[in-house]
Write a protein that holds these residues in place. Structure first.
Motif, PDB file in Angstrom:
ATOM      1  N   MET A 120       6.240  10.464   3.665  1.00  0.00           N
ATOM      2  CA  MET A 120       5.958   9.040   3.485  1.00  0.00           C
ATOM      3  C   MET A 120       6.978   8.196   4.243  1.00  0.00           C
ATOM      4  SD  MET A 120       5.959   6.762  -0.029  1.00  0.00           S
ATOM      5  CE  MET A 120       4.359   7.269  -0.626  1.00  0.00           C
ATOM      6  N   ILE A 121       6.507   7.082   4.827  1.00  0.00           N
ATOM      7  CA  ILE A 121       7.393   6.106   5.453  1.00  0.00           C
ATOM      8  C   ILE A 121       7.169   4.753   4.789  1.00  0.00           C
ATOM      9  CG2 ILE A 121       7.540   7.303   7.675  1.00  0.00           C
ATOM     10  CD1 ILE A 121       5.414   5.409   8.756  1.00  0.00           C
ATOM     11  N   PHE A 122       8.069   3.786   5.033  1.00  0.00           N
ATOM     12  CA  PHE A 122       7.962   2.498   4.350  1.00  0.00           C
ATOM     13  C   PHE A 122       6.646   1.781   4.658  1.00  0.00           C
ATOM     14  CE2 PHE A 122      12.576   2.781   3.589  1.00  0.00           C
ATOM     15  CZ  PHE A 122      12.608   2.353   2.267  1.00  0.00           C
ATOM     16  N   GLN A 123       6.106   2.005   5.855  1.00  0.00           N
ATOM     17  CA  GLN A 123       4.832   1.353   6.204  1.00  0.00           C
ATOM     18  C   GLN A 123       3.699   1.766   5.276  1.00  0.00           C
ATOM     19  OE1 GLN A 123       7.073   2.089   8.346  1.00  0.00           O
ATOM     20  NE2 GLN A 123       7.134   0.638  10.046  1.00  0.00           N
ATOM     21  N   ASP A 124       3.822   2.938   4.629  1.00  0.00           N
ATOM     22  CA  ASP A 124       2.772   3.419   3.726  1.00  0.00           C
ATOM     23  C   ASP A 124       2.766   2.659   2.386  1.00  0.00           C
ATOM     24  OD1 ASP A 124       2.066   5.370   5.589  1.00  0.00           O
ATOM     25  OD2 ASP A 124       3.509   6.808   4.765  1.00  0.00           O
ATOM     26  N   LEU A 125       3.802   1.849   2.139  1.00  0.00           N
ATOM     27  CA  LEU A 125       3.940   1.201   0.823  1.00  0.00           C
ATOM     28  C   LEU A 125       3.346  -0.203   0.769  1.00  0.00           C
ATOM     29  CD1 LEU A 125       7.571   2.376  -0.021  1.00  0.00           C
ATOM     30  CD2 LEU A 125       5.424   3.247  -0.950  1.00  0.00           C
ATOM     31  N   LYS A 126       2.606  -0.590   1.809  1.00  0.00           N
ATOM     32  CA  LYS A 126       1.913  -1.893   1.846  1.00  0.00           C
ATOM     33  C   LYS A 126       2.884  -3.063   1.702  1.00  0.00           C
ATOM     34  CE  LYS A 126      -2.319   0.151  -0.015  1.00  0.00           C
ATOM     35  NZ  LYS A 126      -3.301   0.192  -1.113  1.00  0.00           N
ATOM     36  N   LYS A 164      10.168  -5.596   8.853  1.00  0.00           N
ATOM     37  CA  LYS A 164      11.019  -5.955   9.990  1.00  0.00           C
ATOM     38  C   LYS A 164      12.496  -5.822   9.613  1.00  0.00           C
ATOM     39  CE  LYS A 164      11.914  -9.733  13.260  1.00  0.00           C
ATOM     40  NZ  LYS A 164      11.598 -11.146  13.596  1.00  0.00           N
ATOM     41  N   ALA A 165      12.849  -6.328   8.419  1.00  0.00           N
ATOM     42  CA  ALA A 165      14.238  -6.247   7.956  1.00  0.00           C
ATOM     43  C   ALA A 165      14.656  -4.793   7.724  1.00  0.00           C
ATOM     44  CB  ALA A 165      14.412  -7.057   6.674  1.00  0.00           C
ATOM     45  N   LEU A 166      13.762  -3.991   7.154  1.00  0.00           N
ATOM     46  CA  LEU A 166      14.078  -2.586   6.905  1.00  0.00           C
ATOM     47  C   LEU A 166      14.298  -1.838   8.219  1.00  0.00           C
ATOM     48  CD1 LEU A 166      11.550  -1.742   4.037  1.00  0.00           C
ATOM     49  CD2 LEU A 166      14.003  -2.127   3.828  1.00  0.00           C
ATOM     50  N   LYS A 167      13.502  -2.161   9.214  1.00  0.00           N
ATOM     51  CA  LYS A 167      13.664  -1.534  10.524  1.00  0.00           C
ATOM     52  C   LYS A 167      15.022  -1.897  11.117  1.00  0.00           C
ATOM     53  CE  LYS A 167      11.308  -0.946  14.953  1.00  0.00           C
ATOM     54  NZ  LYS A 167      10.168  -1.365  15.810  1.00  0.00           N
ATOM     55  N   GLU A 168      15.419  -3.158  10.960  1.00  0.00           N
ATOM     56  CA  GLU A 168      16.718  -3.610  11.470  1.00  0.00           C
ATOM     57  C   GLU A 168      17.881  -2.938  10.740  1.00  0.00           C
ATOM     58  OE1 GLU A 168      15.198  -8.080  12.811  1.00  0.00           O
ATOM     59  OE2 GLU A 168      16.350  -7.810  10.969  1.00  0.00           O
ATOM     60  N   GLU A 169      17.650  -2.591   9.469  1.00  0.00           N
ATOM     61  CA  GLU A 169      18.679  -1.896   8.691  1.00  0.00           C
ATOM     62  C   GLU A 169      18.708  -0.399   8.992  1.00  0.00           C
ATOM     63  OE1 GLU A 169      20.995  -3.120   6.105  1.00  0.00           O
ATOM     64  OE2 GLU A 169      20.549  -4.796   7.416  1.00  0.00           O
ATOM     65  N   GLY A 170      17.720   0.066   9.754  1.00  0.00           N
ATOM     66  CA  GLY A 170      17.666   1.485  10.097  1.00  0.00           C
ATOM     67  C   GLY A 170      16.945   2.324   9.055  1.00  0.00           C
ATOM     68  N   THR A 205      13.758   4.098   7.457  1.00  0.00           N
ATOM     69  CA  THR A 205      12.432   4.573   7.863  1.00  0.00           C
ATOM     70  C   THR A 205      11.704   5.250   6.701  1.00  0.00           C
ATOM     71  OG1 THR A 205      13.483   6.597   8.679  1.00  0.00           O
ATOM     72  CG2 THR A 205      13.011   4.880  10.305  1.00  0.00           C
ATOM     73  N   THR A 206      12.422   6.106   5.976  1.00  0.00           N
ATOM     74  CA  THR A 206      11.803   6.890   4.903  1.00  0.00           C
ATOM     75  C   THR A 206      12.353   6.467   3.545  1.00  0.00           C
ATOM     76  OG1 THR A 206      11.681   8.755   6.426  1.00  0.00           O
ATOM     77  CG2 THR A 206      11.325   9.223   4.092  1.00  0.00           C
ATOM     78  N   PRO A 207      11.489   6.121   2.600  1.00  0.00           N
ATOM     79  CA  PRO A 207      11.991   5.740   1.272  1.00  0.00           C
ATOM     80  C   PRO A 207      12.564   6.936   0.516  1.00  0.00           C
ATOM     81  CG  PRO A 207       9.582   5.785   1.282  1.00  0.00           C
ATOM     82  CD  PRO A 207      10.025   6.004   2.694  1.00  0.00           C
ATOM     83  N   THR A 208      13.558   6.682  -0.332  1.00  0.00           N
ATOM     84  CA  THR A 208      14.082   7.723  -1.219  1.00  0.00           C
ATOM     85  C   THR A 208      13.044   7.985  -2.309  1.00  0.00           C
ATOM     86  OG1 THR A 208      15.135   6.178  -2.752  1.00  0.00           O
ATOM     87  CG2 THR A 208      16.433   6.867  -0.825  1.00  0.00           C
ATOM     88  N   ILE A 237       8.345   1.374  -6.037  1.00  0.00           N
ATOM     89  CA  ILE A 237       7.841   0.201  -5.310  1.00  0.00           C
ATOM     90  C   ILE A 237       6.357  -0.059  -5.592  1.00  0.00           C
ATOM     91  CG2 ILE A 237       7.353  -0.714  -2.993  1.00  0.00           C
ATOM     92  CD1 ILE A 237      10.124   0.379  -2.140  1.00  0.00           C
ATOM     93  N   PRO A 238       5.467   0.950  -5.513  1.00  0.00           N
ATOM     94  CA  PRO A 238       4.046   0.662  -5.808  1.00  0.00           C
ATOM     95  C   PRO A 238       3.831   0.172  -7.243  1.00  0.00           C
ATOM     96  CG  PRO A 238       4.282   2.768  -4.675  1.00  0.00           C
ATOM     97  CD  PRO A 238       5.656   2.345  -5.079  1.00  0.00           C
TER      98      PRO A 238
END
Length: 379
Positions: free
Chosen positions: A1-7, A14-20, A22-25, A32-33
């Protein structure tokens, strides 16, 4: 799973990408869901599992979705209650990072400092309040904080609240909250007193439980150096005399500490930069770029700023200070020894920090080998 899968909405991704990121813990992927569905949540999770992002990210999204374009004066819509000043500041930094492209405003309040900067921020209007219990009740009694329009409530580190004697203050705060709200409750342990408290806060909650990261990669060679606090700079320079250390990521506990270490290194001719929450995003990205290209030999970082740092072929991590949260040790040294590569982790421990080692050894289920053969050995 990647953050994009979490809607998640675009300003957050964009902010998460800037923080580096990619994959949620695991806790982020589970929580999150649930939070986005506006359900109450009971989370059993320790510091070091990615818990702050697990509630901050979906709360920011819900706050943004409910803004509906109206420009009336801001009121407190979300309250995060946490036991210590350090945790409150850390949560505030996370909201700033994940919400940097949004119009959601937050402030942090805690005791032990003058209240005027805090009350000034409150009077300007905020959406999210991060607070310790004592200062919160004080400012409520003075009329600076009103919680009658609250929509979201988070009780973080509930078992530490009990350990620190805050349970009566917490109960006073809960009585002031609107009955209709979304509540999130996090605790590392669930003894009967915590379960009882959770039952007074939550309505039909979803339950999420995750275990902390406890194992260190077998490919990382760990070493412990006992050293007087005043000799840590000298020991760091001594270690860096080894020119086979192409790059080293050095961890300090505070932003001020990171800047002081960089000053010492530069004076000795070692190319170095600091990366922490007081640096602009551009400065942090440039520092990381220089480190990855080995233009900068040493990157000195705080734990918050180091989230998302993923540097290929990083051979050395140096704990200039022993972390007071054992899971943080695992996360720090895990920056090296990636993808099966070999890594080396040095940790400097002064007299006051020995108490933290016991918890680290317990978590990783082994003792870190001690190096006595160095010029600044603590006797």
């Amino acid at each position: 799973m990647i953050f994009q899968d979490l809607k998640l909405i675009e300003p957050i991704t964009k902010a998460l990408k800037e923080e580096g990121y990619t994959t949620p813990t695991p806790i982020q992927a589970k929580a999150i869901p649930i939070i986005l569905e506006k359900r109450d949540l009971l989370g059993c999770a320790q510091t070091g599992t990615g818990k702050t992002a697990a509630f901050a990210i979906p709360m920011l999204q819900l706050l943004q979705e409910f803004k509906d374009g109206r420009q009336e004066r801001r009121h407190i819509r979300a309250l995060i209650l946490t036991p210590t000043r350090e945790l409150a500041i850390q949560i505030g930094e996370s909201f700033a990072a994940y919400g940097r492209h949004m119009q959601v405003k937050h402030t942090v309040i805690f005791g032990g400092v003058g209240q005027k900067p805090q009350t000034d921020a409150l009077q300007k209007g905020i959406d999210v309040l991060i607070a310790t219990p004592g200062r919160l009740l004080d400012l409520i009694n003075q009329g600076f904080v009103k919680l009658n329009q609250l929509e979201f409530f988070v009780l973080d580190e509930a078992d530490r609240m009990l350990d620190m004697g805050f349970v009566h203050d917490v109960k006073k705060v809960i009585k002031l909250l609107p009955a209709k709200r979304q509540s999130l409750f996090f605790s590392a342990t669930m003894p009967p007193a915590i379960v009882s408290l959770a039952n007074t806060i939550l309505t039909n909650p979803a339950k999420v439980e995750v275990t902390p990261v406890s194992s260190t990669a077998d490919t990382i060679r760990q070493s412990l150096y006992y050293v007087d606090k005043s000799d840590k700079n000298s020991l760091l320079l001594h270690i860096l005399e080894d020119q086979t250390i192409a790059t080293a990521l050095v961890f300090t506990r505070t932003k001020h500490g990171a800047d002081k270490v960089v000053k010492v290194l530069r004076k000795a001719g070692v190319s170095s930069e600091a990366i922490h929450g007081n640096k602009s995003q551009t400065a942090r990205q440039n520092a990381l770029k220089n480190f990855k290209s080995q233009t900068t030999r040493v990157l000195v970082a705080t734990d918050i700023a180091a989230r998302g740092i993923d540097v290929d072929d990083l051979t050395h991590v140096i704990n200039y200070e022993i972390p007071n949260i054992p899971e943080t040790y695992v996360h720090r040294i895990g920056r090296t020894g990636r993808a099966g590569a070999k890594g080396i982790a040095f940790s400097f421990c002064d007299r006051d920090e020995r108490v933290f080692l016991k918890d680290i050894h317990k978590l990783i289920a082994k003792n870190i080998p001690v190096v006595n053969d160095h010029p600044y050995s603590l006797r």
